[in-house]
Design a protein around this motif. Sequence first.
Motif, PDB file in Angstrom:
ATOM      1  N   GLU A 817      40.185  39.057  42.573  1.00 44.86           N
ATOM      2  CA  GLU A 817      40.603  37.704  43.001  1.00 44.86           C
ATOM      3  C   GLU A 817      39.602  36.657  42.527  1.00 44.86           C
ATOM      4  N   GLU A 818      39.963  35.363  42.669  1.00 43.52           N
ATOM      5  CA  GLU A 818      39.044  34.303  42.235  1.00 43.52           C
ATOM      6  C   GLU A 818      37.946  34.059  43.260  1.00 43.52           C
ATOM      7  N   ASP A 819      38.308  34.147  44.545  1.00 43.27           N
ATOM      8  CA  ASP A 819      37.353  33.840  45.623  1.00 43.27           C
ATOM      9  C   ASP A 819      36.214  34.869  45.604  1.00 43.27           C
ATOM     10  N   GLU A 820      34.989  34.408  45.293  1.00 41.96           N
ATOM     11  CA  GLU A 820      33.896  35.367  45.075  1.00 41.96           C
ATOM     12  C   GLU A 820      33.573  36.180  46.325  1.00 41.96           C
ATOM     13  N   LYS A 821      33.619  35.530  47.506  1.00 44.56           N
ATOM     14  CA  LYS A 821      33.273  36.266  48.729  1.00 44.56           C
ATOM     15  C   LYS A 821      34.273  37.386  48.980  1.00 44.56           C
ATOM     16  N   LEU A 822      35.554  37.097  48.739  1.00 45.66           N
ATOM     17  CA  LEU A 822      36.587  38.119  48.938  1.00 45.66           C
ATOM     18  C   LEU A 822      36.367  39.271  47.949  1.00 45.66           C
ATOM     19  N   ARG A 823      36.036  38.928  46.691  1.00 43.83           N
ATOM     20  CA  ARG A 823      35.769  39.970  45.681  1.00 43.83           C
ATOM     21  C   ARG A 823      34.605  40.851  46.127  1.00 43.83           C
ATOM     22  N   ARG A 824      33.573  40.183  46.699  1.00 43.59           N
ATOM     23  CA  ARG A 824      32.393  40.933  47.130  1.00 43.59           C
ATOM     24  C   ARG A 824      32.755  41.949  48.216  1.00 43.59           C
ATOM     25  N   ALA A 825      33.563  41.478  49.198  1.00 45.23           N
ATOM     26  CA  ALA A 825      33.938  42.368  50.309  1.00 45.23           C
ATOM     27  C   ALA A 825      34.802  43.524  49.804  1.00 45.23           C
ATOM     28  N   ALA A 826      35.784  43.197  48.927  1.00 44.08           N
ATOM     29  CA  ALA A 826      36.721  44.229  48.473  1.00 44.08           C
ATOM     30  C   ALA A 826      36.016  45.232  47.562  1.00 44.08           C
ATOM     31  N   SER A 827      35.177  44.742  46.621  1.00 48.98           N
ATOM     32  CA  SER A 827      34.523  45.678  45.692  1.00 48.98           C
ATOM     33  C   SER A 827      33.468  46.490  46.451  1.00 48.98           C
TER      34      SER A 827
END
Length: 907
Positions: A817-827
């Motif tokens: 996703e574009e939202d970096e915080k969401l990417r951090r949580a998911a990855s």
Amino acid sequence: AGAHRQVTAEQLRARGNALFQAGDHGAALAAYTEALSLSDAASERAVLHRNRAACYLKLEDYTKAEADATKAIEADGRDVKALFRRSQALQQLGRLDQAVSDLQRCVSLEPRNKAFQEALRALGSSMHEKMKAMSCTDSKVEQMFQILLDLDEKDADKKQKAAQNLIVLAREEAGAEKIFQSDGVRLLMQLLDTAKADLMLAALRTLVGLCSGHRSRTAAILAELGAPRLAAVLGVEHEQVSLAACNLLHVMFDSLKEGLQRDFRGKEDAVVLDSSRDLKQLIKHLLELLVLEGASAHGRDNALNLLIKVVPRKSPKETNNSLSLWVIDQGLKKILEVGSTVCGSLGSLPVTENTRMSTSVLLSKLYEDLKCDAERENFHHLCEDYVRSWFEGHELPGKLRAIQTVSCLLQGPSDAGNRVLELEGIMESVLSLCASVSEAHQLVAVEALIHAADKAKRASFITANGVNLLKEIYKHSERDSIRIRALVGLCKLGSAGGTDFSMKQFAEGSTMKLAKQCRKWLCNEAIDAGTRRWAVEGLAYLTFDADVKEEFVEDKAAMQAMFHLAKSEDRSVLYAVASTLVNCTNSYDHEEPDPQMLELAKYAKQHIPEQHPKDKPEFVKRRVRKLLTAGVVSALACMVKSENPALTNSCRELISRVFLALVEEAEDRGGVVAQGGGKALIPLSLEGTEVGQTKAAQALAKITITSNPEMAFPGERIYEVVRPLVSLLHLQRTGLENFEGLMALTNLAGISERLRQKILKERAVPMIEGYMFEEHELIRLAATECMCNMAMSKEVQEMFLAEGSDRLKLMVLYSGEEDEKLRRAASGTLAMLTALHPPICKRIPQVTVHWLEILQALLLSPSAELQHRGAVVVMNMMAAAREVAEQLIASEMLEILSVLAKDKDKP
């Protein structure tokens, strides 16, 4: 492939060992369990079972510890570690003889091992103790009774010790049964009949042990002691004895009721009748105690409190309200008899300052327990008949009792109060008695007028007739006790506009004068507490006005006097204190008027509610700080602790509202916890009105988000916080409540496997997943972060492989996703899942065609955190399965990794 699997099982075992060393026994258990699923070699499986037994011992699951150790021993009978672990488990399970034989085997295999020798010696002596205790209990019980019943025995310490031993013995099932079998009930009855307080206390506390959770023993004890004797002990003058009797009766009710419900589910009818007959027998004597002139005042209070606890249904889910109907039929008149008592009049029943409030609460609970109009009509008729019987033909004392009954009903089931207010002549009597020359009569009438003023239905009638009368009394009475009550009446009538600044009934400035007078009375310790309580009642109304709030929080002495009253014996002040604090912290519901309606109202020149300038947020924030400095938290904590009918559900809701306002600012939360706020919020979040429970849960969430939860909720308390936090995830809660609930649970899920298990048990995971699809990006992020921490649990890892589930797909897509915080949580979740549960690595390429480009984008991201997570996922996937490794190598992945490996700036 075989060699490869070997590596994985070994890796997992090594990881389990590291986790175990680090103290995360739940995660270690998960690693060993997974290694078992991948391992075929018998010797390796035995070691894994032995390691799992160590985890279960640490997690205090002794049955599973024994089972795993046994599997290891079956593989190798000389495995001393497994034998020792099994002996520890058996010891905890109480199977001492088997534990000894395991330990003896350990010692014969390793005769020089000091730890084994020591353990064997300790276990031997504890077995010896147990055997001795069993034979000794019989003689001990007789000996204790002998010491207690020996009138010539002068040694007080010896008696004290015997009593203590008896009470402790009765708490254990074996001891309780022993006392019961050794003719103990008859001997305890003799102790009760000595009329000596210490012996009576010992007997009552021992009986609590005998009755706790044991229906048949309770029924036998009730038959032997008889309800009249128990009720008589409740009515004694000695406060502690009366309280101990109250405690015993409560335990007996619970045991009998438990029997009732159990039998109700279908055993022979005789038993049902039995339990219900016993219950009614006890209740009948409690009702008789209420009107017994010889019964003590606190005995009467204890009887009322017991009736409140045991008669009405605990929840609307129970359909049977026959006990309440029976009590109304048999005892409503007796309860009203207590409520109509005029203190100090000739031949009145002895009461305390709490009696009237308890009576109102009991009447209220009985009325709320009714299910249909016919039942309510019957209640009204009984009340009306009772009031009429005093009002007509009993001269003045009768009229006073009738008016006192009206007051009591208005404070309790106000529908019934309003009905009796409308009886002919009642209201006129109240108004004429307000001008009486006798202080006692005037008090009764003014209080009735005040309670009537509360109910909007009558307020207009009273405003027309009562205001002038009350002003006269306030200005001209000689007595503070009367003036203060008249003042409260004026305050109630004056605050009919609520928080609305422009709807003031009084002339400008007079509200401030009244408030100043209230504060003066509140601080004057020469006035009795009952009268000072009314000063708080006054402030509860006057603090609708922001100027009054500002002056009150500046007056430290007044705040502390109010907190002092809140902690005192007189519990009827709780509601007024809580209301005043809700007003000062503006934690009531703010109704935002609809802008269109406002325009219309202006156009039609109608009244528009206005907000006071001093109710703006910066003023409220300052007031909260001043209350915190003055010690508001310890007062609230003390109010919550009170096991008292005055702590009604609406009162709990007010306290929860105040707490939520107090933890609004993050920097204040530590102080709130340090003064006992965290502990007090847990019971508030578990029972009460739905609004009250939610506000308390939200306050708990705020504390959990910003402080270290293990410090804020030490020991077992942290597990009690889980349920309230999960309740914030329900769909009917607001977005903010959902968000704070998720953030708080994220914090808890990161602490330990036991907490994650508790969250799973409260069925939170499906709700957390639901919020991962939420429109609002902050809620979606919070849910994903929460899931990331929950994924450390084996059960949650399994969910990601469930057939037909899109969980894994969503995590992979969110990692792109574009939202970096969401990417951090998911990855981060993917990194964890691929490490802890290798089968997930094979599934990733199957869930979406974009998997490779998403992983490459992570590795090429400008954020080092995202690159790190991507690298961990790729490493785990390379190790997991050959076909996945081949796909990765065939892509540009190798080149990207080669470049990153040379990057000096990102070690």
